[in-house]
Design an enzyme around this catalytic site. Structure first.
Site, PDB file in Angstrom:
ATOM      1  N   GLU A  75      -4.416  -8.252  -7.157  1.00  0.00           N
ATOM      2  CA  GLU A  75      -3.381  -8.547  -8.147  1.00  0.00           C
ATOM      3  C   GLU A  75      -2.963  -7.281  -8.875  1.00  0.00           C
ATOM      4  O   GLU A  75      -3.803  -6.490  -9.302  1.00  0.00           O
ATOM      5  CB  GLU A  75      -3.901  -9.560  -9.165  1.00  0.00           C
ATOM      6  N   CYS A  76      -1.648  -7.118  -9.006  1.00  0.00           N
ATOM      7  CA  CYS A  76      -1.148  -5.900  -9.658  1.00  0.00           C
ATOM      8  C   CYS A  76      -0.488  -6.185 -11.000  1.00  0.00           C
ATOM      9  O   CYS A  76      -0.045  -5.262 -11.670  1.00  0.00           O
ATOM     10  CB  CYS A  76      -0.147  -5.180  -8.749  1.00  0.00           C
ATOM     11  N   THR A  77      -0.424  -7.447 -11.411  1.00  0.00           N
ATOM     12  CA  THR A  77       0.333  -7.810 -12.610  1.00  0.00           C
ATOM     13  C   THR A  77      -0.068  -6.989 -13.825  1.00  0.00           C
ATOM     14  O   THR A  77       0.781  -6.507 -14.583  1.00  0.00           O
ATOM     15  CB  THR A  77       0.142  -9.307 -12.923  1.00  0.00           C
TER      16      THR A  77
END
Length: 327
Positions: A75-77
């Protein structure tokens, strides 16, 4: 033939590039049901599991899946600049550390970690690199822009391409493998009139939208089509030319197309099939699950296919060269 396990697989855009390079997905995992369904539609031969990776036991899965490549897109959020002022979520960021048990269980020769480049500012980034190296990997840290690989989108991402046999891979190595010229945003637009536009100057139109358009018109003149860029970090007045690659697709609607009917400007949002073209997945890739917002999110979460294609081609080239030396 290379096989790969795909963690945080999304809608399979990165996998599409790997498959174009001749690799085969054998297992894919994503916590979002719609992403898992999309992946399964595109790669029916792979086992696809809908679950957070921390809820699974990689040692059990390793009994039936031992890949050549472990492909991961944590996840890069909470790393991305697109998150704006939202609070950082450490649980989201630590999904990167969550790949370590999978390395231990599946023992792949190759490991690929894809994320936004701002991940390097995370306080545990160096820990991740050191841990990967402790398993015997040469870590090649590459910042790659999809536009440099013939994708009609400017999308810069960090790729850790790691080899237990110590291969050194550079940007130049990957550039040598592709023969694609830069593509413009114009190439993704459906010009057929299928998608209806409305007058820019209509009642209820946000003033900020009108101001973005007027900055572009002041620069380009009338009767010149262009794209409005909504929100995010913007250094170009909220618009871009159609002659350049599309700017980075995010998980929310970001792009409006301004066209002209005689002296009157019209506006519509770019549609999922157009965003799909900007991901470089090609016409074979299916995006049939979910509503319009879901499809935009799948594209925004994806990995541009041509970049992953070249990484897998380089891996194949290295292993082919080793086989020739051995014989």
């Amino acid at each position: 033939m290379l096989t790969f396990v795909d963690l945080f697989c999304g809608g399979g855009f990165g996998a599409r590039g790997a498959v174009k390079a001749g690799a085969t997905p054998i297992l894919a995992i994503d916590a979002w049901e719609l992403a898992a369904d999309t992946y399964k539609s595109n790669f029916p031969g792979a086992e696809v599991i809908c679950s957070p990776i921390e809820n699974l036991k990689p040692k059990i899965l390793a009994k039936r899946h031992l890949p050549d490549v472990l492909l991961t897109s944590p996840e890069c959020t909470s790393h991305s600049i697109a998150r704006g002022a939202k609070p950082k979520c450490e649980k989201s960021r630590e999904t990167a550390i969550g790949i370590i048990p999978w390395i231990e269980a599946m023992n792949p020769r190759w490991l690929i970690v894809e994320n936004v480049n701002r991940m390097k500012q995370w306080e545990r980034h160096n820990e991740l690199i050191t841990t990967i190296e402790s398993y015997g990997y040469q870590v090649n840290d590459l910042l790659l822009n999809a536009a440099d690989f013939g994708t009609p989108q400017s999308r810069k991402r960090m790729f850790l391409v790691c080899d237990r046999e110590g291969s050194v891979i550079t940007k130049k190595d990957l550039y040598k493998l592709h023969r694609r010229s830069e593509k413009s945003a114009s190439s993704i637009i459906d010009w057929s009139g299928k998608y209806k536009s409305t007058p820019l100057y209509k009642e209820g139109r946000a003033q900020a939208t009108i101001e973005r358009a007027e900055r572009a018109i002041d620069k380009l003149g009338t009767k010149k089509d262009f794209i409005i860029v909504y929100y995010g970090s913007d250094y170009a007045g909220g618009w871009q030319s159609l002659e350049s690659p599309l700017r980075t697709i995010t998980t929310l609607d970001r792009f409006g197309l301004v066209t002209w009917q005689e002296e009157t400007p019209y506006l519509r949002m770019l549609q999922p099939p157009e965003l799909m073209k900007a991901m470089g997945a090609g016409s074979k890739h299916l995006l049939t699950h979910g509503n319009r917002r879901d499809k935009v999110k799948l594209c925004g979460n994806g990995v541009c296919s041509p970049v992953m294609e070249m990484i897998f081609k380089k891996i194949h080239q290295i292993q082919l060269g080793e086989m020739e030396l051995a014989s």
